[in-house]
Design a protein around this motif. Structure first.
Motif, PDB file in Angstrom:
ATOM      1  N   GLN A  50     -30.439  23.253  19.908  1.00 14.41           N
ATOM      2  CA  GLN A  50     -31.805  23.695  19.594  1.00 14.41           C
ATOM      3  C   GLN A  50     -31.908  25.211  19.712  1.00 14.41           C
ATOM      4  N   ALA A  51     -31.277  25.763  20.735  1.00 12.98           N
ATOM      5  CA  ALA A  51     -31.302  27.213  20.929  1.00 12.98           C
ATOM      6  C   ALA A  51     -30.592  27.920  19.773  1.00 12.98           C
ATOM      7  N   LEU A  52     -29.450  27.384  19.357  1.00 13.95           N
ATOM      8  CA  LEU A  52     -28.719  27.978  18.237  1.00 13.95           C
ATOM      9  C   LEU A  52     -29.527  27.903  16.944  1.00 13.95           C
ATOM     10  N   ALA A  53     -30.235  26.788  16.756  1.00 10.87           N
ATOM     11  CA  ALA A  53     -31.066  26.633  15.559  1.00 10.87           C
ATOM     12  C   ALA A  53     -32.213  27.628  15.546  1.00 10.87           C
ATOM     13  N   GLU A  54     -32.594  28.098  16.741  1.00 15.41           N
ATOM     14  CA  GLU A  54     -33.687  29.074  16.863  1.00 15.41           C
ATOM     15  C   GLU A  54     -33.165  30.495  17.016  1.00 15.41           C
ATOM     16  N   SER A  55     -31.913  30.706  16.593  1.00 15.04           N
ATOM     17  CA  SER A  55     -31.289  32.042  16.515  1.00 15.04           C
ATOM     18  C   SER A  55     -30.864  32.625  17.849  1.00 15.04           C
ATOM     19  N   ALA A  56     -30.636  31.788  18.849  1.00 14.11           N
ATOM     20  CA  ALA A  56     -30.042  32.291  20.096  1.00 14.11           C
ATOM     21  C   ALA A  56     -28.576  32.619  19.852  1.00 14.11           C
ATOM     22  N   THR A  57     -28.036  33.521  20.644  1.00  9.58           N
ATOM     23  CA  THR A  57     -26.605  33.813  20.527  1.00  9.58           C
ATOM     24  C   THR A  57     -25.806  32.632  21.073  1.00  9.58           C
ATOM     25  N   VAL A  58     -24.545  32.570  20.681  1.00 11.63           N
ATOM     26  CA  VAL A  58     -23.679  31.491  21.157  1.00 11.63           C
ATOM     27  C   VAL A  58     -23.585  31.525  22.675  1.00 11.63           C
ATOM     28  N   GLY A  59     -23.450  32.716  23.226  1.00 13.77           N
ATOM     29  CA  GLY A  59     -23.338  32.844  24.679  1.00 13.77           C
ATOM     30  C   GLY A  59     -24.570  32.340  25.397  1.00 13.77           C
TER      31      GLY A  59
ATOM     32  N   GLU B  49     -13.207  37.688  20.120  1.00 15.55           N
ATOM     33  CA  GLU B  49     -13.797  37.682  21.452  1.00 15.55           C
ATOM     34  C   GLU B  49     -15.294  37.979  21.453  1.00 15.55           C
ATOM     35  N   GLN B  50     -15.835  38.313  20.289  1.00 13.21           N
ATOM     36  CA  GLN B  50     -17.265  38.587  20.186  1.00 13.21           C
ATOM     37  C   GLN B  50     -18.090  37.321  19.906  1.00 13.21           C
ATOM     38  N   LEU B  51     -17.463  36.169  20.009  1.00 19.43           N
ATOM     39  CA  LEU B  51     -18.145  34.920  19.678  1.00 19.43           C
ATOM     40  C   LEU B  51     -19.437  34.743  20.478  1.00 19.43           C
ATOM     41  N   SER B  52     -19.397  35.074  21.761  1.00 19.60           N
ATOM     42  CA  SER B  52     -20.579  34.854  22.597  1.00 19.60           C
ATOM     43  C   SER B  52     -21.765  35.701  22.153  1.00 19.60           C
ATOM     44  N   GLU B  53     -21.502  36.810  21.442  1.00 14.47           N
ATOM     45  CA  GLU B  53     -22.576  37.691  20.992  1.00 14.47           C
ATOM     46  C   GLU B  53     -23.061  37.340  19.590  1.00 14.47           C
ATOM     47  N   ALA B  54     -22.396  36.384  18.952  1.00 16.07           N
ATOM     48  CA  ALA B  54     -22.724  36.035  17.568  1.00 16.07           C
ATOM     49  C   ALA B  54     -23.853  35.005  17.499  1.00 16.07           C
ATOM     50  N   LYS B  55     -24.480  34.937  16.321  1.00 19.04           N
ATOM     51  CA  LYS B  55     -25.474  33.902  16.026  1.00 19.04           C
ATOM     52  C   LYS B  55     -24.941  33.033  14.885  1.00 19.04           C
ATOM     53  N   LEU B  56     -25.117  31.749  15.020  1.00 16.24           N
ATOM     54  CA  LEU B  56     -24.615  30.817  14.021  1.00 16.24           C
ATOM     55  C   LEU B  56     -25.741  30.397  13.083  1.00 16.24           C
ATOM     56  N   GLN B  57     -25.425  30.407  11.805  1.00 14.97           N
ATOM     57  CA  GLN B  57     -26.416  29.991  10.804  1.00 14.97           C
ATOM     58  C   GLN B  57     -26.418  28.479  10.701  1.00 14.97           C
ATOM     59  N   TRP B  58     -27.589  27.896  10.910  1.00 19.22           N
ATOM     60  CA  TRP B  58     -27.740  26.437  10.912  1.00 19.22           C
ATOM     61  C   TRP B  58     -27.720  25.923   9.473  1.00 19.22           C
ATOM     62  N   SER B  59     -26.913  24.892   9.219  1.00 17.74           N
ATOM     63  CA  SER B  59     -26.805  24.340   7.869  1.00 17.74           C
ATOM     64  C   SER B  59     -28.070  23.573   7.486  1.00 17.74           C
ATOM     65  N   SER B  60     -28.456  23.661   6.210  1.00 17.42           N
ATOM     66  CA  SER B  60     -29.625  22.920   5.726  1.00 17.42           C
ATOM     67  C   SER B  60     -29.354  21.416   5.663  1.00 17.42           C
ATOM     68  N   THR B  61     -28.096  21.016   5.826  1.00 10.56           N
ATOM     69  CA  THR B  61     -27.759  19.591   5.827  1.00 10.56           C
ATOM     70  C   THR B  61     -27.604  19.045   7.244  1.00 10.56           C
ATOM     71  N   ALA B  62     -28.032  19.791   8.238  1.00 13.46           N
ATOM     72  CA  ALA B  62     -27.912  19.355   9.635  1.00 13.46           C
ATOM     73  C   ALA B  62     -29.298  19.186  10.247  1.00 13.46           C
ATOM     74  N   HIS B  63     -29.493  18.063  10.953  1.00 12.30           N
ATOM     75  CA  HIS B  63     -30.785  17.772  11.573  1.00 12.30           C
ATOM     76  C   HIS B  63     -30.567  17.196  12.976  1.00 12.30           C
ATOM     77  N   LEU B  64     -31.278  17.749  13.943  1.00  8.08           N
ATOM     78  CA  LEU B  64     -31.218  17.223  15.301  1.00  8.08           C
ATOM     79  C   LEU B  64     -32.176  16.047  15.443  1.00  8.08           C
ATOM     80  N   PHE B  65     -31.830  15.132  16.330  1.00  8.78           N
ATOM     81  CA  PHE B  65     -32.675  13.955  16.556  1.00  8.78           C
ATOM     82  C   PHE B  65     -32.679  13.622  18.040  1.00  8.78           C
ATOM     83  N   GLN B  66     -33.853  13.225  18.542  1.00  6.51           N
ATOM     84  CA  GLN B  66     -33.948  12.731  19.906  1.00  6.51           C
ATOM     85  C   GLN B  66     -34.996  11.641  19.982  1.00  6.51           C
ATOM     86  N   SER B  67     -34.790  10.707  20.901  1.00  2.97           N
ATOM     87  CA  SER B  67     -35.701   9.570  21.023  1.00  2.97           C
ATOM     88  C   SER B  67     -35.693   9.059  22.455  1.00  2.97           C
ATOM     89  N   PRO B  68     -36.827   8.551  22.942  1.00  2.00           N
ATOM     90  CA  PRO B  68     -36.842   7.920  24.266  1.00  2.00           C
ATOM     91  C   PRO B  68     -36.172   6.543  24.246  1.00  2.00           C
TER      92      PRO B  68
END
Length: 279
Positions: free
Chosen positions: A236-245, A166-185
């Motif tokens: 993006q927030a998780l990648a910048e160390s925001a909590t899951v919640g 139940e503490q998931l919302s307070e946790a921080k997830l470590q971003w994998s080095s094999t994961a990359h976000l992408f966005q484009s117009p």
């Protein structure tokens, strides 16, 4: 008794080898530098050949330039197979030749050769009518980088829940080095997906529609997962160390219909995270 006579051989001029290499490389990259390199090649006219030694040297340099262009094309086609499908062999070879001359490889590892290709194409006048090309290339480069990234074991949602419950919302997830976000117009995500082997024929492409995705490599196979803008905000927030919640609150604020359990399962199945930290 005869005495040994030690002949003095002058030492090579300082930086002579570097000068030779530079002159030869310049001749491969520009026909305007050929004359400086011809003396470096020792060729002899054979038998009935009607060519002079200078002409033979020029032909040899042309052969080397052709090989270099072939290497450039092959290297870029390995990194950018979708662009190759979009523009065809002939135009792709022209782009590869122009790019190679403008951006000679700075590393013995040719996997880095195409790093500036997206910006190069964005500024290429012959691609001006296709502004989405550079974003497709940028996406392909993320795929290329992900393929060669160091292997990291992803963490599953089951493992995370077993650790934090139940503490998931307070946790921080470590971003994998094999994961990359992408966005484009542009709809670069759909373009990439539509040009994969065995692609679904039902994929619709709307060029002027923004697209978002995450590139990952679960089980050593690179995959692109389309995501929504709300997902992008949360990830993006998780990648910048925001909590899951906190990250999920941002997603719900962006999209009131955001399905938290469904999206969490989707993210973990894609192999985006490699660890967890409870604050």
């Amino acid at each position: 008794m005869n005495k040994l006579v030690h002949q003095h051989h002058p030492a090579p001029a300082k930086n002579a080898l570097a000068d030779i290499q530079q002159r030869f490389a310049a001749a491969l990259l520009s026909i305007n530098a050929i004359d400086e390199a011809i003396p470096l090649l020792k060729v002899k006219a054979l038998g009935a050949s009607q060519l002079t030694e200078v002409e033979l040297a020029q032909n040899r340099l042309a052969f080397y330039r052709g090989n270099l262009t072939a290497i450039w094309k092959q290297t870029l086609s390995n990194a950018y197979p979708v662009l190759l499908q979009l523009v065809g062999e002939e135009f792709f070879e022209q782009l590869a030749r122009a790019y190679g001359r403008a951006h000679p490889s700075q590393s013995g590892n040719l996997n880095f050769f195409g790093a500036d290709f997206s910006q190069f194409v964005a500024n290429n006048e012959h691609c001006a009518d296709y502004p989405y090309f550079s974003d497709v290339i940028a996406l392909e480069w993320l795929v290329h980088q992900t393929y060669y990234a160091e292997d990291v074991e992803p963490i599953s949602l089951v493992d995370v829940l077993a650790q934090v419950g139940e503490q998931l919302s307070e946790a921080k997830l470590q971003w994998s080095s094999t994961a990359h976000l992408f966005q484009s117009p542009w709809d670069a995500v759909s373009i990439w997906l539509a040009h994969q082997t065995g692609a679904d024929d039902s994929i619709e492409i709307n060029l002027e529609q923004p697209s978002f995705g995450v590139v990952t490599r679960p089980d050593w196979r690179v995959q692109l997962t389309p995501i929504t803008q709300a997902e992008l905000i949360a990830l993006q927030a998780l990648a910048e160390s925001a909590t899951v919640g906190a990250a999920l609150e941002m997603a719900v604020e962006a999209d009131p219909h955001f399905n938290i359990p469904e999206q969490l399962s989707k993210w973990f199945d894609a192999g985006i995270f490699s660890g967890i930290q409870v604050t």
